[in-house]
Write a protein that holds these residues in place. Structure first.
Motif, PDB file in Angstrom:
ATOM      1  N   TYR A 173       0.834  -1.195   0.000  1.00 48.25           N
ATOM      2  CA  TYR A 173       0.000   0.000   0.000  1.00 48.25           C
ATOM      3  C   TYR A 173       0.866   1.241   0.000  1.00 48.25           C
ATOM      4  O   TYR A 173       2.046   1.209   0.334  1.00 48.25           O
ATOM      5  CB  TYR A 173      -0.945   0.014   1.202  1.00 48.25           C
ATOM      6  CG  TYR A 173      -0.287  -0.285   2.525  1.00 48.25           C
ATOM      7  CD1 TYR A 173       0.318   0.731   3.279  1.00 48.25           C
ATOM      8  CD2 TYR A 173      -0.263  -1.575   3.033  1.00 48.25           C
ATOM      9  CE1 TYR A 173       0.926   0.455   4.488  1.00 48.25           C
ATOM     10  CE2 TYR A 173       0.334  -1.855   4.245  1.00 48.25           C
ATOM     11  CZ  TYR A 173       0.912  -0.840   4.975  1.00 48.25           C
ATOM     12  OH  TYR A 173       1.510  -1.114   6.175  1.00 48.25           O
ATOM     13  N   GLU A 174       0.235   2.341  -0.410  1.00 46.70           N
ATOM     14  CA  GLU A 174       0.899   3.640  -0.441  1.00 46.70           C
ATOM     15  C   GLU A 174      -0.129   4.683  -0.015  1.00 46.70           C
ATOM     16  O   GLU A 174      -1.274   4.675  -0.470  1.00 46.70           O
ATOM     17  CB  GLU A 174       1.377   3.941  -1.854  1.00 46.70           C
ATOM     18  CG  GLU A 174       1.971   5.317  -2.011  1.00 46.70           C
ATOM     19  CD  GLU A 174       2.270   5.664  -3.457  1.00 46.70           C
ATOM     20  OE1 GLU A 174       3.183   6.472  -3.664  1.00 46.70           O
ATOM     21  OE2 GLU A 174       1.584   5.146  -4.366  1.00 46.70           O
ATOM     22  N   PHE A 175       0.287   5.591   0.859  1.00 43.76           N
ATOM     23  CA  PHE A 175      -0.578   6.668   1.316  1.00 43.76           C
ATOM     24  C   PHE A 175      -0.046   7.987   0.802  1.00 43.76           C
ATOM     25  O   PHE A 175       1.151   8.232   0.814  1.00 43.76           O
ATOM     26  CB  PHE A 175      -0.636   6.704   2.848  1.00 43.76           C
ATOM     27  CG  PHE A 175      -1.073   5.408   3.475  1.00 43.76           C
ATOM     28  CD1 PHE A 175      -2.160   4.696   2.985  1.00 43.76           C
ATOM     29  CD2 PHE A 175      -0.399   4.884   4.560  1.00 43.76           C
ATOM     30  CE1 PHE A 175      -2.561   3.501   3.561  1.00 43.76           C
ATOM     31  CE2 PHE A 175      -0.790   3.700   5.149  1.00 43.76           C
ATOM     32  CZ  PHE A 175      -1.872   3.006   4.650  1.00 43.76           C
ATOM     33  N   ARG A 176      -0.961   8.830   0.349  1.00 45.74           N
ATOM     34  CA  ARG A 176      -0.586  10.148  -0.157  1.00 45.74           C
ATOM     35  C   ARG A 176      -1.662  11.161   0.208  1.00 45.74           C
ATOM     36  O   ARG A 176      -2.772  10.795   0.568  1.00 45.74           O
ATOM     37  CB  ARG A 176      -0.459  10.129  -1.688  1.00 45.74           C
ATOM     38  CG  ARG A 176       0.655   9.260  -2.198  1.00 45.74           C
ATOM     39  CD  ARG A 176       0.735   9.230  -3.713  1.00 45.74           C
ATOM     40  NE  ARG A 176      -0.395   8.488  -4.251  1.00 45.74           N
ATOM     41  CZ  ARG A 176      -1.224   8.924  -5.195  1.00 45.74           C
ATOM     42  NH1 ARG A 176      -1.052  10.108  -5.725  1.00 45.74           N
ATOM     43  NH2 ARG A 176      -2.202   8.197  -5.639  1.00 45.74           N
ATOM     44  N   ARG A 177      -1.293  12.416   0.082  1.00 38.94           N
ATOM     45  CA  ARG A 177      -2.260  13.500   0.236  1.00 38.94           C
ATOM     46  C   ARG A 177      -2.226  14.309  -1.050  1.00 38.94           C
ATOM     47  O   ARG A 177      -1.161  14.691  -1.514  1.00 38.94           O
ATOM     48  CB  ARG A 177      -1.910  14.370   1.438  1.00 38.94           C
ATOM     49  CG  ARG A 177      -2.930  15.487   1.683  1.00 38.94           C
ATOM     50  CD  ARG A 177      -2.570  16.344   2.876  1.00 38.94           C
ATOM     51  NE  ARG A 177      -2.678  15.662   4.133  1.00 38.94           N
ATOM     52  CZ  ARG A 177      -3.790  15.609   4.888  1.00 38.94           C
ATOM     53  NH1 ARG A 177      -4.888  16.201   4.474  1.00 38.94           N
ATOM     54  NH2 ARG A 177      -3.784  14.982   6.038  1.00 38.94           N
ATOM     55  N   ASN A 178      -3.385  14.579  -1.620  1.00 40.22           N
ATOM     56  CA  ASN A 178      -3.483  15.402  -2.813  1.00 40.22           C
ATOM     57  C   ASN A 178      -3.036  16.810  -2.442  1.00 40.22           C
ATOM     58  O   ASN A 178      -3.612  17.442  -1.555  1.00 40.22           O
ATOM     59  CB  ASN A 178      -4.917  15.405  -3.335  1.00 40.22           C
ATOM     60  CG  ASN A 178      -5.077  16.187  -4.602  1.00 40.22           C
ATOM     61  OD1 ASN A 178      -4.634  17.331  -4.711  1.00 40.22           O
ATOM     62  ND2 ASN A 178      -5.725  15.566  -5.577  1.00 40.22           N
ATOM     63  N   PHE A 211     -10.398  -9.164   1.641  1.00 42.43           N
ATOM     64  CA  PHE A 211     -10.034  -9.811   2.890  1.00 42.43           C
ATOM     65  C   PHE A 211      -8.535  -9.654   3.103  1.00 42.43           C
ATOM     66  O   PHE A 211      -7.770  -9.656   2.141  1.00 42.43           O
ATOM     67  CB  PHE A 211     -10.355 -11.312   2.838  1.00 42.43           C
ATOM     68  CG  PHE A 211     -11.815 -11.622   2.715  1.00 42.43           C
ATOM     69  CD1 PHE A 211     -12.574 -11.867   3.845  1.00 42.43           C
ATOM     70  CD2 PHE A 211     -12.428 -11.671   1.471  1.00 42.43           C
ATOM     71  CE1 PHE A 211     -13.920 -12.162   3.745  1.00 42.43           C
ATOM     72  CE2 PHE A 211     -13.773 -11.958   1.345  1.00 42.43           C
ATOM     73  CZ  PHE A 211     -14.524 -12.206   2.480  1.00 42.43           C
ATOM     74  N   CYS A 212      -8.126  -9.536   4.346  1.00 45.17           N
ATOM     75  CA  CYS A 212      -6.706  -9.565   4.684  1.00 45.17           C
ATOM     76  C   CYS A 212      -6.578 -10.079   6.110  1.00 45.17           C
ATOM     77  O   CYS A 212      -7.558 -10.132   6.858  1.00 45.17           O
ATOM     78  CB  CYS A 212      -6.050  -8.188   4.522  1.00 45.17           C
ATOM     79  SG  CYS A 212      -6.546  -6.954   5.713  1.00 45.17           S
ATOM     80  N   GLY A 213      -5.376 -10.461   6.486  1.00 44.77           N
ATOM     81  CA  GLY A 213      -5.135 -10.941   7.832  1.00 44.77           C
ATOM     82  C   GLY A 213      -5.255  -9.814   8.846  1.00 44.77           C
ATOM     83  O   GLY A 213      -5.004  -8.644   8.541  1.00 44.77           O
ATOM     84  N   GLN A 247      -1.163  -3.494  10.997  1.00 50.18           N
ATOM     85  CA  GLN A 247       0.060  -2.813  10.554  1.00 50.18           C
ATOM     86  C   GLN A 247      -0.276  -1.671   9.591  1.00 50.18           C
ATOM     87  O   GLN A 247       0.250  -0.568   9.711  1.00 50.18           O
ATOM     88  CB  GLN A 247       1.003  -3.811   9.891  1.00 50.18           C
ATOM     89  CG  GLN A 247       2.333  -3.223   9.510  1.00 50.18           C
ATOM     90  CD  GLN A 247       3.261  -4.264   8.920  1.00 50.18           C
ATOM     91  OE1 GLN A 247       2.851  -5.321   8.454  1.00 50.18           O
ATOM     92  NE2 GLN A 247       4.548  -3.960   8.942  1.00 50.18           N
ATOM     93  N   ALA A 248      -1.182  -1.920   8.640  1.00 47.73           N
ATOM     94  CA  ALA A 248      -1.596  -0.869   7.706  1.00 47.73           C
ATOM     95  C   ALA A 248      -2.323   0.249   8.446  1.00 47.73           C
ATOM     96  O   ALA A 248      -2.118   1.437   8.157  1.00 47.73           O
ATOM     97  CB  ALA A 248      -2.491  -1.451   6.614  1.00 47.73           C
ATOM     98  N   LEU A 249      -3.126  -0.106   9.426  1.00 46.29           N
ATOM     99  CA  LEU A 249      -3.859   0.874  10.224  1.00 46.29           C
ATOM    100  C   LEU A 249      -2.899   1.790  10.982  1.00 46.29           C
ATOM    101  O   LEU A 249      -3.078   3.011  10.997  1.00 46.29           O
ATOM    102  CB  LEU A 249      -4.795   0.147  11.195  1.00 46.29           C
ATOM    103  CG  LEU A 249      -5.681   0.994  12.088  1.00 46.29           C
ATOM    104  CD1 LEU A 249      -6.663   1.802  11.249  1.00 46.29           C
ATOM    105  CD2 LEU A 249      -6.427   0.087  13.064  1.00 46.29           C
TER     106      LEU A 249
END
Length: 124
Positions: A3-8, A103-105, A111-113
């Motif tokens: 995953y990748e997080f960004r802000r416009n 679905f994910c573990g 961890q993503a949260l």
């Protein structure tokens, strides 16, 4: 799961992109969770209770997407799924639903949260 997080930079909108088969998680992070610290803490508490065996499952129904947690996995899904249970797709029709359900573990989700929460707080 990547995953990748960004802000416009123009609008300030939070964006989350997840790998194939997990695209709906990106929408959920950006649209349902956003920068809501109260909801974030509710999720962390639910994960802790599930991990300790104090709770079997947890569910939150969002405006467009909902989330379910249990001791093994997390399910994020569009609220429109399951509303028309009687409708069946033609067997020859290729139905792609990775943008509607994923679905994910539980550990991967946690961890993503945590990464999302860190990203949101750094970019405020």
């Amino acid at each position: 799961m990547e995953y990748e997080f960004r802000r416009n930079t123009l609008t300030g909108t939070l964006l989350a992109n997840f790998s194939m088969d997990h695209e709906v998680l990106g929408r959920w992070f950006a649209e349902e969770l956003g920068d809501n610290d109260t909801f974030f803490q509710e999720l962390i508490d639910a994960i802790a209770k599930i991990s300790k065996g104090q709770m079997n499952q947890w569910r939150h129904i969002g405006s467009d997407l909902s989330i379910e947690l249990d001791n093994e996995q997390v399910r994020v899904f569009a609220n429109v799924l399951g509303m028309d249970e009687e409708h069946e797709f033609d067997e020859q029709m290729d139905y792609y639903d990775a943008e509607s359900e994923s679905f994910c573990g539980l550990e991967d989700f946690e961890q993503a949260l945590m990464s999302w929460h860190e990203f949101v707080n750094e970019s405020k």
